[in-house]
Design a protein around this motif. Structure first.
Motif, short mmCIF file in Angstrom:
data_model
loop_
_atom_site.label_atom_id
_atom_site.label_comp_id
_atom_site.label_asym_id
_atom_site.label_seq_id
_atom_site.Cartn_x
_atom_site.Cartn_y
_atom_site.Cartn_z
N LYS A 7 121.95 49.40 40.26
CA LYS A 7 123.18 48.70 39.84
C LYS A 7 123.06 48.15 38.43
O LYS A 7 123.98 47.50 37.95
CB LYS A 7 123.49 47.54 40.80
CG LYS A 7 123.57 47.92 42.24
CD LYS A 7 124.98 48.33 42.62
CE LYS A 7 124.96 48.79 44.06
NZ LYS A 7 126.08 49.53 44.53
N ASN A 8 121.90 48.34 37.83
CA ASN A 8 121.64 47.83 36.49
C ASN A 8 121.96 46.33 36.37
O ASN A 8 122.72 45.90 35.51
CB ASN A 8 122.44 48.65 35.47
CG ASN A 8 121.99 48.36 34.05
OD1 ASN A 8 120.84 47.93 33.84
ND2 ASN A 8 122.87 48.56 33.09
N THR A 9 121.36 45.58 37.30
CA THR A 9 121.59 44.13 37.30
C THR A 9 120.27 43.39 37.50
O THR A 9 119.31 43.97 38.02
CB THR A 9 122.57 43.73 38.44
OG1 THR A 9 122.59 42.30 38.56
CG2 THR A 9 122.16 44.32 39.78
N ALA A 10 120.22 42.14 37.10
CA ALA A 10 119.03 41.32 37.32
C ALA A 10 119.11 40.58 38.65
O ALA A 10 118.14 39.98 39.09
CB ALA A 10 118.88 40.32 36.19
N TYR A 11 120.27 40.63 39.27
CA TYR A 11 120.52 39.86 40.49
C TYR A 11 120.53 40.74 41.72
O TYR A 11 120.82 41.92 41.61
CB TYR A 11 121.87 39.13 40.38
CG TYR A 11 121.93 38.17 39.22
CD1 TYR A 11 121.43 36.88 39.35
CD2 TYR A 11 122.47 38.57 38.00
CE1 TYR A 11 121.48 36.00 38.27
CE2 TYR A 11 122.52 37.69 36.93
CZ TYR A 11 122.02 36.41 37.07
OH TYR A 11 122.07 35.53 36.01
N LEU B 85 114.71 45.74 46.87
CA LEU B 85 115.55 44.94 45.99
C LEU B 85 115.42 45.44 44.54
O LEU B 85 116.42 45.56 43.82
CB LEU B 85 115.14 43.47 46.09
CG LEU B 85 115.97 42.49 45.30
CD1 LEU B 85 117.42 42.54 45.72
CD2 LEU B 85 115.43 41.07 45.48
N TYR C 1 117.48 48.45 44.28
CA TYR C 1 118.90 48.09 44.24
C TYR C 1 119.29 47.62 42.84
O TYR C 1 120.30 48.05 42.28
CB TYR C 1 119.19 46.98 45.27
CG TYR C 1 120.56 46.36 45.14
CD1 TYR C 1 121.64 46.83 45.89
CD2 TYR C 1 120.79 45.31 44.25
CE1 TYR C 1 122.90 46.28 45.75
CE2 TYR C 1 122.05 44.75 44.10
CZ TYR C 1 123.10 45.22 44.85
OH TYR C 1 124.34 44.68 44.70
N ARG C 2 118.47 46.75 42.27
CA ARG C 2 118.82 46.17 40.97
C ARG C 2 118.81 47.23 39.87
O ARG C 2 119.61 47.20 38.94
CB ARG C 2 117.85 45.02 40.62
CG ARG C 2 117.98 43.86 41.61
CD ARG C 2 117.34 42.57 41.13
NE ARG C 2 115.90 42.65 40.97
CZ ARG C 2 115.06 41.63 41.19
NH1 ARG C 2 115.53 40.45 41.61
NH2 ARG C 2 113.77 41.77 41.01
N LYS C 3 117.88 48.18 40.01
CA LYS C 3 117.79 49.24 39.02
C LYS C 3 119.03 50.13 39.10
O LYS C 3 119.67 50.43 38.08
CB LYS C 3 116.52 50.08 39.30
CG LYS C 3 115.96 50.72 38.06
CD LYS C 3 114.57 51.25 38.32
CE LYS C 3 114.15 52.18 37.18
NZ LYS C 3 112.95 52.93 37.54
N TYR D 57 118.04 37.27 42.62
CA TYR D 57 116.63 36.92 42.54
C TYR D 57 116.08 36.76 43.95
O TYR D 57 116.83 36.59 44.91
CB TYR D 57 116.46 35.60 41.77
CG TYR D 57 116.90 35.69 40.33
CD1 TYR D 57 116.59 36.81 39.56
CD2 TYR D 57 117.61 34.65 39.74
CE1 TYR D 57 116.99 36.89 38.22
CE2 TYR D 57 118.01 34.73 38.40
CZ TYR D 57 117.70 35.85 37.65
OH TYR D 57 118.09 35.92 36.35
N ASP E 51 110.40 36.90 42.78
CA ASP E 51 110.73 36.25 41.50
C ASP E 51 110.36 34.78 41.52
O ASP E 51 110.11 34.18 40.47
CB ASP E 51 112.22 36.39 41.21
CG ASP E 51 112.64 37.85 41.16
OD1 ASP E 51 112.00 38.61 40.42
OD2 ASP E 51 113.56 38.23 41.91
#
Ligand SMILES: *Cc1c(COP(=O)(O)O)cnc(C)c1O
Length: 410
Positions: free
Chosen positions: A180-184, A173, A176-178, A186, A208
């Motif tokens: 897509k450059n997203t925080a979501y 995860l 993935y977040r890195k 959680y 989280d």
């Protein structure tokens, strides 16, 4: 028809439902009922003392899970923490999206909030688990959509003991977040059953939000916590005073919190030793049953490092689980069918159904969950009676009397 025991021996094999409270835990709690009873918000001495112990144990619990004290929200148990994690995240981030990912074998304290959210317009993807209850890490990541705000997957299953690959999901995860450059989304895990046996380091698990309660780890009932990673906004469920950084209003349950933290401290300190000791007993229990009773099967993963060491869930074919449970109770042996929360409904366990167990097999299943006071003698005592009880129940079962199958099994 069945030999009555000369002396009823009390054997508690239902530690996944709840545990007794450890004497050391009760002792740690006592002063906060009577002497240091002040409200932690009060400014005089016994209020300040209560505030001090609260902040001390908050530090202790934060260290145990590798977090910061300000990221701990003390609650009134696992259900409340699960609800706060799910509703709290959903409502605070619904402008980003309304999609949540989970699995069908979660505890009801997770499933029912999710169902409630579905009624309110959220969408939930319930990923399939395999025959042993495992979710695939790949399936989790592929289910993520741009509008996914939360993934909630339990650490250890309360009915069949499956240990889900939380750290692996967490790691993928993060990637993935890195990318897509997203925080979501959680990532929340319900660790109620895991806390006595497994590492709870939130950095290693990459979670989280994490739910833990006291009543499964020899702590007081109605106690627990939610870990919320720094920077993650959640909406409170209980409004009022400013306690718990305004995430959970109400005078803090100081003795309960002290007891909960003491229990978690003891559990985490002894977890590796307990894991091996209890796993040995579980193995013995299953081997004895398998050796002495025909037509039995172990539900969930093989006993090993991917199964809660204290969980033995067994199907006794052609037997009604409830009848077996009540018979065992006559002999002083306490266990459960599926989970305690479903004992009032006739529906077979949603967990056993989700791993593909046919209806009638799910009905003939018992969960034995061992604890630190259990011994080999407890198992030997039960095994003096269990084979004959099963045999008797099979003789009177409608299936074996040549009658039509029980209408419930249709
Ligand atoms: C027991 C349990 C809960 C509920 O905890 P309470 O403290 O009884 O509210 C939630 N999740 C799991 C996995 C549990 O085993």
């Amino acid at each position: 028809m069945l030999p009555k025991p000369k002396k009823i021996h009390q054997v508690y094999f239902d530690h996944a439902a709840t545990t007794y409270t450890d004497k050391a835990v009760v002792k740690a709690m006592m002063p906060y009922f009577t002497d240091i009873f002040g409200n932690p918000s009060s400014l005089y001495k016994i209020g300040r003392e209560a505030q001090t112990i609260l902040s001390n144990v908050r530090k202790t619990v934060a260290e145990l899970i590798h977090a910061m004290p300000e990221n701990i929200v003390f609650t009134a148990g696992g259900s409340e923490s699960d609800n706060l994690a799910i509703f709290g995240t959903a409502y605070a981030h619904s402008q980003i999206g309304k999609h949540i990912i989970s699995i069908g074998i979660e505890h009801h304290a997770v499933l029912y909030p999710l169902r409630e959210l579905e009624k309110q317009g959220f969408e939930v993807t319930y990923l399939k688990v395999d025959k042993e209850g495992f979710v695939s890490v790949k399936d989790v990541i592929s289910a993520i959509r741009p509008d996914t705000i939360l993934i909630t997957i339990m650490y250890a299953n309360n009915e069949i003991g499956t240990l889900e690959p939380i750290a692996e999901i967490g790691r993928e995860l993060l990637r993935y977040r890195k990318e897509k450059n997203t925080a979501y989304p959680y990532f929340h895990t319900d660790a109620c059953q895991a806390a006595g046996y497994l590492d709870l380091d939130v950095e290693k698990l990459h979670v989280d939000l994490m739910t833990i309660n006291g009543s499964k780890i020899y702590g007081p009932k109605g106690t627990g916590m939610l870990y919320v990673r720094r920077g993650i906004k959640i909406k409170p469920m209980i409004f009022g005073g400013a306690q718990e950084k305004k995430l959970r209003a109400g005078t803090e349950n100081v003795p309960g919190i002290v007891g909960f933290v003491k229990a978690l401290e003891l559990a985490q300190k002894n977890k590796d030793k307990e894991f091996l000791k209890i796993q040995k007993l579980s193995t013995y229990l299953w081997n004895e049953v398998n050796k002495k009773i025909k037509k039995v099967r172990l539900n969930g993963p093989v006993i090993g490092d991917k199964r809660l060491p204290n969980n033995v869930n067994i199907t006794f074919e052609d037997v009604e689980g409830e009848a077996l449970l009540l018979y065992l109770d006559e002999y002083g042996v306490m266990c459960s069918t599926g989970s305690a929360c479903t004992s009032e409904s006739l529906e077979p366990s949603h967990v056993l159904r989700a791993i593909g167990l046919p209806y009638e097999f799910a009905h003939g299943s018992l969960r034995f969950s061992l604890g630190k006071e259990n011994t080999k003698e407890d198992i030997d005592y039960m095994m003096k009676y269990l084979p004959q009880i099963v045999e008797t129940l099979r003789e009177i079962s409608p299936v074996n009397m040549g009658k039509e199958k029980h209408p419930k099994y249709k």
